[in-house]
Design an enzyme around this catalytic site. Structure first.
Site, PDB file in Angstrom:
ATOM      1  N   GLN A  68      45.316  56.552  -5.148  1.00  0.00           N
ATOM      2  CA  GLN A  68      45.098  55.104  -5.231  1.00  0.00           C
ATOM      3  C   GLN A  68      44.424  54.705  -6.545  1.00  0.00           C
ATOM      4  OE1 GLN A  68      46.846  53.538  -3.001  1.00  0.00           O
ATOM      5  NE2 GLN A  68      45.406  52.860  -1.438  1.00  0.00           N
ATOM      6  N   ASN A  76      35.770  68.391  -1.396  1.00  0.00           N
ATOM      7  CA  ASN A  76      35.934  67.934  -2.779  1.00  0.00           C
ATOM      8  C   ASN A  76      35.328  68.891  -3.810  1.00  0.00           C
ATOM      9  OD1 ASN A  76      37.435  65.823  -1.940  1.00  0.00           O
ATOM     10  ND2 ASN A  76      35.975  64.216  -2.448  1.00  0.00           N
ATOM     11  N   ASN A 125      34.063  61.542  -5.303  1.00  0.00           N
ATOM     12  CA  ASN A 125      32.812  61.585  -4.533  1.00  0.00           C
ATOM     13  C   ASN A 125      32.571  62.940  -3.872  1.00  0.00           C
ATOM     14  OD1 ASN A 125      31.441  59.129  -4.714  1.00  0.00           O
ATOM     15  ND2 ASN A 125      32.933  58.105  -3.404  1.00  0.00           N
ATOM     16  N   GLY A 168      43.964  56.667  -9.237  1.00  0.00           N
ATOM     17  CA  GLY A 168      44.719  57.212 -10.369  1.00  0.00           C
ATOM     18  C   GLY A 168      45.859  56.292 -10.795  1.00  0.00           C
ATOM     19  N   HIS A 184      24.835  57.547  -6.579  1.00  0.00           N
ATOM     20  CA  HIS A 184      25.889  56.693  -6.018  1.00  0.00           C
ATOM     21  C   HIS A 184      25.955  56.947  -4.518  1.00  0.00           C
ATOM     22  CE1 HIS A 184      29.507  54.359  -5.757  1.00  0.00           C
ATOM     23  NE2 HIS A 184      30.265  55.377  -5.411  1.00  0.00           N
TER      24      HIS A 184
HETATM   25  O1  TXD Z   1      32.943  54.506  -7.876  1.00  0.00           O
HETATM   26  C1  TXD Z   1      33.297  55.586  -7.504  1.00  0.00           C
HETATM   27  N1  TXD Z   1      32.851  56.679  -8.110  1.00  0.00           N
HETATM   28  C2  TXD Z   1      34.223  55.708  -6.364  1.00  0.00           C
HETATM   29  C3  TXD Z   1      34.696  57.016  -5.996  1.00  0.00           C
HETATM   30  C4  TXD Z   1      34.669  54.554  -5.675  1.00  0.00           C
HETATM   31  C5  TXD Z   1      35.626  54.675  -4.706  1.00  0.00           C
HETATM   32  C6  TXD Z   1      36.228  55.956  -4.316  1.00  0.00           C
HETATM   33  N2  TXD Z   1      35.686  57.075  -4.997  1.00  0.00           N
HETATM   34  C7  TXD Z   1      36.226  58.417  -4.768  1.00  0.00           C
HETATM   35  O2  TXD Z   1      37.321  58.640  -5.651  1.00  0.00           O
HETATM   36  C8  TXD Z   1      36.805  58.715  -3.420  1.00  0.00           C
HETATM   37  O3  TXD Z   1      35.788  58.956  -2.476  1.00  0.00           O
HETATM   38  C9  TXD Z   1      37.626  59.940  -3.709  1.00  0.00           C
HETATM   39  O4  TXD Z   1      36.823  61.102  -3.717  1.00  0.00           O
HETATM   40  C10 TXD Z   1      38.152  59.682  -5.126  1.00  0.00           C
HETATM   41  C11 TXD Z   1      39.628  59.281  -5.204  1.00  0.00           C
HETATM   42  O5  TXD Z   1      39.863  58.149  -4.416  1.00  0.00           O
HETATM   43  P1  TXD Z   1      41.372  57.643  -4.170  1.00  0.00           P
HETATM   44  O6  TXD Z   1      41.263  56.420  -3.338  1.00  0.00           O
HETATM   45  O7  TXD Z   1      42.133  57.582  -5.442  1.00  0.00           O
HETATM   46  O8  TXD Z   1      41.919  58.847  -3.264  1.00  0.00           O
HETATM   47  P2  TXD Z   1      43.445  59.274  -2.999  1.00  0.00           P
HETATM   48  O9  TXD Z   1      44.337  58.081  -3.003  1.00  0.00           O
HETATM   49  O10 TXD Z   1      43.428  60.132  -1.776  1.00  0.00           O
HETATM   50  O11 TXD Z   1      43.828  60.153  -4.263  1.00  0.00           O
HETATM   51  C12 TXD Z   1      43.282  61.409  -4.481  1.00  0.00           C
HETATM   52  C13 TXD Z   1      44.357  62.229  -5.139  1.00  0.00           C
HETATM   53  C14 TXD Z   1      45.594  62.469  -4.262  1.00  0.00           C
HETATM   54  O12 TXD Z   1      46.753  61.979  -4.905  1.00  0.00           O
HETATM   55  C15 TXD Z   1      45.630  63.992  -4.116  1.00  0.00           C
HETATM   56  O13 TXD Z   1      46.966  64.513  -4.089  1.00  0.00           O
HETATM   57  C16 TXD Z   1      44.890  64.432  -5.355  1.00  0.00           C
HETATM   58  O14 TXD Z   1      43.821  63.522  -5.467  1.00  0.00           O
HETATM   59  N3  TXD Z   1      44.404  65.805  -5.291  1.00  0.00           N
HETATM   60  C17 TXD Z   1      44.369  66.606  -6.368  1.00  0.00           C
HETATM   61  N4  TXD Z   1      44.680  66.376  -7.639  1.00  0.00           N
HETATM   62  C18 TXD Z   1      44.547  67.400  -8.497  1.00  0.00           C
HETATM   63  N5  TXD Z   1      44.098  68.621  -8.136  1.00  0.00           N
HETATM   64  C19 TXD Z   1      43.769  68.882  -6.861  1.00  0.00           C
HETATM   65  N6  TXD Z   1      43.305  70.097  -6.513  1.00  0.00           N
HETATM   66  C20 TXD Z   1      43.904  67.850  -5.907  1.00  0.00           C
HETATM   67  N7  TXD Z   1      43.659  67.768  -4.589  1.00  0.00           N
HETATM   68  C21 TXD Z   1      43.975  66.521  -4.227  1.00  0.00           C
END
Ligand code: TXD
Length: 318
Positions: A13, A96, A121, A15, A176
């Site tokens: 989401q 994570n 997070n 990204g 945070h």
């Molecule tokens: O302000 C802030 N810092 C935040 C942080 C505000 C809101 C959300 N925040 C955190 O960002 C949230 O708690 C999550 O830990 C991250 C990502 O949130 P998002 O909403 O983008 O999560 P998604 O849509 O699930 O996307 C995560 C992607 C998904 O496409 C997975 O396939 C991918 O991460 N993923 C990976 N990518 C690369 N390498 C690995 N190992 C991997 N595992 C999962």
């Protein structure tokens, strides 16, 4: 001159919105990495096909191979699970931290000169882990949380006072998490204290303080408010905008003063831990940590927030 390159690790989401914002602002060529096959390629093809409409010239591509992030100037990491309703950010640490370890290795081995902005997070712990695994100097590894937490606080103040968000200054410090510290004393509308304006509006200092406390509490719980409403996933537009502001300040050497999760070296009485503090972000990354006097109440809140970060980081046994 070659255009800057921005690698986005995690094509979910946040990204996806990051990729679009970087393209719209022409910050540089964008590479979106995810482990899910096809998805980052599909999202970026969709964004790239809007280029003739939006008029941007940067390239936007997707990949499942870390080799494609080579030469990135800035890497923004969102890989990892988001919260589900009822979960705290800290509940994500087990799953994570495994993801972050593999991501940090990928960055270390393929983009060794990059500035890294972590969004995943639990934020403070994930930044700590990324810096440990990459071994990058701390001015190149930072976290995004404070820009968003501050933006939420600013939005609530602007809505309450009926003024433009552009004229509101307010900042949160600390971790945070639920212990973050919105700074009441420094919240202002073009320098005029918000508390004074609230007192004018409501006619009493008591009511002003009550309204301010409600805004502080809403700020602290703002991520959870969105999680609950969405029912599935967490905030993604505002975290993306916030990280792009940090990346832009670095890539364009703007030297903006942005609340950033940075490794402290004695500032605010904190040594060796990552927490949110105001930093000057420019072409050298975190160019300066701005330290200023906290009053006793603020320092106590900051210490409480740092204690929570320490406990969480300690649980990772780094
Ligand atoms: O302000 C802030 N810092 C935040 C942080 C505000 C809101 C959300 N925040 C955190 O960002 C949230 O708690 C999550 O830990 C991250 C990502 O949130 P998002 O909403 O983008 O999560 P998604 O849509 O699930 O996307 C995560 C992607 C998904 O496409 C997975 O396939 C991918 O991460 N993923 C990976 N990518 C690369 N390498 C690995 N190992 C991997 N595992 C999962």
């Amino acid at each position: 001159m070659a255009r800057p390159k921005i690698a986005l690790i995690g094509g979910g989401q946040i990204g996806g919105v990051l990729a679009q914002l970087c393209a719209l602002r022409e910050l540089g060529d964008v590479v979106l990495f995810d482990i899910v096959e096809g998805m980052p390629q599909g999202k970026t093809l969709d964004i790239a096909e809007a280029a003739p409409v939006d008029g941007f010239d940067v390239s936007v591509t997707g990949t499942n191979d870390y080799k494609d992030i080579a030469g990135a100037n800035v890497v923004i990491v969102t890989a990892g699970l988001p919260r589900k309703p009822g979960m705290s950010r800290d509940d994500l640490i087990g799953v994570n931290s495994k993801i972050m370890t593999s991501v940090a290795e990928g960055i270390r081995d393929n983009a060794p000169d990059a500035f890294v902005i972590i969004i995943s997070n639990p934020l403070d712990a994930m930044v700590t882990l990324c810096q440990k695994v990459t071994g990058f100097p701390s001015e190149r590894v930072m976290g995004q949380a404070g820009v968003l937490d501050s933006a939420r606080f600013q939005a609530f103040i602007a809505w309450e006072l009926g003024v433009s968000v552009k004229d509101v200054n307010a900042m949160t410090l600390g971790g945070h998490g639920d212990t973050m510290v919105p700074l009441v004393r420094y919240a202002s509308v073009n320098g005029i204290p918000v508390l004074e304006l609230l007192e004018q509006k409501y006619g009493s200092a008591e009511k002003a303080s009550e309204v301010m406390t409600a805004m502080v509490e809403r700020t602290k719980a703002a991520g959870g408010e969105v999680v609950k409403l969405l029912g599935n996933g967490s905030a993604f537009y505002s975290p993306a905008s916030s990280a792009v502001a940090m990346a832009e300040s670095i890539l364009r050497d703007q030297k903006r003063v942005l609340p950033t999760c940075a490794l402290l070296n004695g500032e605010f009485g904190i040594d060796g831990f990552y927490v949110g503090v105001p930093c000057v972000l420019g072409s050298a990354g975190i160019e300066k940590i701005i330290e200023f006097k906290l009053d006793a109440t603020e320092q106590a809140l900051m210490d409480n927030s740092v204690a929570a970060v320490k406990e969480l980081v300690g649980s990772m046994n780094l």
